[in-house]
Design a protein around this motif. Structure first.
Motif, short mmCIF file in Angstrom:
data_model
loop_
_atom_site.label_atom_id
_atom_site.label_comp_id
_atom_site.label_asym_id
_atom_site.label_seq_id
_atom_site.Cartn_x
_atom_site.Cartn_y
_atom_site.Cartn_z
N ARG A 97 -93.34 16.44 74.52
CA ARG A 97 -93.61 15.41 75.53
C ARG A 97 -92.33 14.74 76.02
N TYR A 98 -91.21 14.98 75.33
CA TYR A 98 -89.97 14.27 75.66
C TYR A 98 -88.86 15.23 76.09
N LYS A 99 -89.23 16.45 76.43
CA LYS A 99 -88.22 17.40 76.89
C LYS A 99 -87.78 17.07 78.31
N GLY A 100 -86.54 17.42 78.62
CA GLY A 100 -86.01 17.17 79.95
C GLY A 100 -85.45 15.79 80.16
N LEU A 101 -85.35 14.99 79.07
CA LEU A 101 -84.84 13.62 79.19
C LEU A 101 -83.42 13.47 78.66
N GLY A 102 -82.81 14.57 78.22
CA GLY A 102 -81.44 14.50 77.71
C GLY A 102 -81.34 14.37 76.21
N ILE A 103 -82.47 14.38 75.50
CA ILE A 103 -82.45 14.21 74.05
C ILE A 103 -81.78 15.40 73.37
N GLY A 104 -82.09 16.61 73.84
CA GLY A 104 -81.46 17.81 73.28
C GLY A 104 -79.96 17.79 73.49
N THR A 105 -79.53 17.32 74.64
CA THR A 105 -78.09 17.24 74.93
C THR A 105 -77.39 16.28 73.98
N VAL A 106 -78.01 15.13 73.74
CA VAL A 106 -77.43 14.15 72.82
C VAL A 106 -77.29 14.74 71.42
N LEU A 107 -78.33 15.42 70.96
CA LEU A 107 -78.28 16.01 69.62
C LEU A 107 -77.21 17.11 69.54
N LEU A 108 -77.10 17.93 70.58
CA LEU A 108 -76.06 18.96 70.59
C LEU A 108 -74.67 18.34 70.57
N GLN A 109 -74.50 17.23 71.28
CA GLN A 109 -73.21 16.54 71.26
C GLN A 109 -72.86 16.08 69.84
N LYS A 110 -73.84 15.53 69.15
CA LYS A 110 -73.60 15.07 67.78
C LYS A 110 -73.26 16.24 66.87
N VAL A 111 -73.99 17.34 67.03
CA VAL A 111 -73.74 18.53 66.23
C VAL A 111 -72.32 19.05 66.45
N GLU A 112 -71.93 19.15 67.71
CA GLU A 112 -70.63 19.72 68.03
C GLU A 112 -69.49 18.81 67.59
N GLU A 113 -69.68 17.51 67.73
CA GLU A 113 -68.65 16.56 67.26
C GLU A 113 -68.45 16.70 65.75
N ARG A 114 -69.54 16.82 65.02
CA ARG A 114 -69.44 16.97 63.57
C ARG A 114 -68.84 18.32 63.21
N ALA A 115 -69.21 19.38 63.94
CA ALA A 115 -68.67 20.71 63.67
C ALA A 115 -67.15 20.73 63.84
N LYS A 116 -66.65 20.01 64.83
CA LYS A 116 -65.20 19.96 65.04
C LYS A 116 -64.50 19.27 63.86
N VAL A 117 -65.14 18.24 63.33
CA VAL A 117 -64.58 17.57 62.15
C VAL A 117 -64.56 18.52 60.95
N LEU A 118 -65.66 19.24 60.75
CA LEU A 118 -65.76 20.17 59.63
C LEU A 118 -64.77 21.33 59.77
N ALA A 119 -64.45 21.69 61.02
CA ALA A 119 -63.56 22.83 61.26
C ALA A 119 -62.10 22.51 61.05
N LYS A 120 -61.74 21.23 61.07
CA LYS A 120 -60.33 20.84 60.94
C LYS A 120 -59.74 21.32 59.62
N GLY A 121 -58.57 21.92 59.72
CA GLY A 121 -57.86 22.35 58.52
C GLY A 121 -58.28 23.71 57.99
N LYS A 122 -59.33 24.29 58.57
CA LYS A 122 -59.78 25.61 58.11
C LYS A 122 -59.02 26.69 58.86
N PRO A 123 -58.66 27.78 58.16
CA PRO A 123 -57.92 28.86 58.83
C PRO A 123 -58.81 29.66 59.77
N GLY A 124 -58.23 30.14 60.86
CA GLY A 124 -58.97 30.99 61.77
C GLY A 124 -59.96 30.21 62.63
N LYS A 125 -60.69 30.97 63.44
CA LYS A 125 -61.68 30.37 64.34
C LYS A 125 -62.98 30.12 63.60
#
Length: 316
Positions: A97-125
């Motif tokens: 009932r809440y699709k299309g309101l930007g909620i998925g985008t917000v959650l993806l932003q949070k996921v990607e921000e955290r993934a970048k933190v987790l990726a820091k200092g790790k070798p390779g891509k």
């Protein structure tokens, strides 16, 4: 203390609260994901024990998020999980009932921000994998617009047993034994590592971590099997009983022992074990482009494709 963030979205409901979940939210998350499953494939593919099991392997106070409405309805969920040395996995769910309101985008932003933190200092891509229903074009377009590209298709296969399965005999000198806790861990990991090393998306883990992750809620050693020739493991199958049926987690056979009926025999054996426990539904997931043509084997034992999951990847 739960850290709360507010996002204003253009719609009739102005306030959406984004925060990290606690264990008290597990049932609400289960219900939300089940609702999304029903919408996409006609039936739920998650249980409360699945959520609790996953939350044992990820720190939910940093790597998971939920979204509430102003009336405290849970309408969104997302997480990121480190699944290997160079791989992270994520899924995002939004109430229909809440699709299309930007909620998925917000959650993806949070996921990607955290993934970048987790990726820091790790070798390779570092690879961030996003799993979503193949038929959900809106979700697929969303991730493509955020730089993900399609890389794999997985099929959810299912069978409902109508009678006791017929058994296939193993080759001479090859025997199937039930997994022995505190005895067979090293053998099980060695055969898993050898048979899945060339599989797409494989990521090396140490044996202790891998075994601990597999021994989650629903762990039943009587539903884990190893096939032996003399004292050497040549194949294995790991499964567990769920509310919606018996789920086959992994099946592997050493390359030189393939095409001798070992995989088929293991499947029929676990089918029989499920049937004796009055569970007639068997479920598994398989890569549609499996190097071993595993999907053909599953079709040979009567399993049919029930739904498909698309895997999209983004380098972090």
């Amino acid at each position: 203390m739960i850290r709360v963030e507010w996002y204003e979205m253009v719609n009739e409901l102005q306030g959406y609260r984004v925060c990290h979940p606690t264990l008290e939210h597990a049932l609400g998350v289960t219900d939300l994901v089940a609702l999304c499953d029903v919408e996409e494939m006609g039936e739920p593919d998650i249980t409360l024990s699945d959520v609790l099991d996953m939350w044992k392997s990820i720190p939910i106070d940093t790597n998971a998020w939920i979204v509430h409405t102003s009336t405290n309805e849970l309408i969104g969920y997302g997480f990121v999980e480190e699944t290997g040395a160079d791989r992270m996995d994520t899924c995002v769910f939004v109430h229909l009932r809440y699709k299309g309101l930007g909620i998925g985008t917000v959650l993806l932003q949070k996921v990607e921000e955290r993934a970048k933190v987790l990726a820091k200092g790790k070798p390779g891509k570092q690879r961030l994998m996003n799993q979503l229903p193949f038929t959900n074009m809106a979700a697929r377009n969303l991730v493509k617009n955020r730089g993900y590209h399609f890389c794999r298709l997985y099929e959810r296969m299912k069978i409902v047993l109508e009678k006791q399965p017929q058994m296939t005999l193993l080759p001479e000198g090859v025997i199937l034994k039930t997994f022995r806790p505190d005895v067979d861990e090293e053998a099980l990991y060695s055969i898993y590592d050898e048979t899945f090393r060339d599989a797409w998306g494989y990521s090396k883990k140490d044996a202790t971590t891998w075994i601990a992750q597999k021994k989650g809620d629903g762990y039943d050693p009587s539903l884990w099997y190893i096939v032996w020739q003399n004292s050497f493991p040549v194949g294995f199958l790991m499964s567990r009983m769920q509310e919606d049926g018996l789920f086959i987690d992994l099946l592997g056979v050493k390359k030189e022992y393939r095409k001798h009926g070992i995989g088929k025999a293991m499947l029929q054996y676990v089918f029989g074990a499920a049937y004796e426990r009055k569970q007639k539904t068997i479920i598994l997931y398989v890569d549609s482009d499996s190097l071993t043509n595993a999907n053909r084997l599953y079709q040979q034992v009567g399993m049919d494709i029930h739904s498909q999951t698309a895997l999209y990847m983004k380098e972090i």
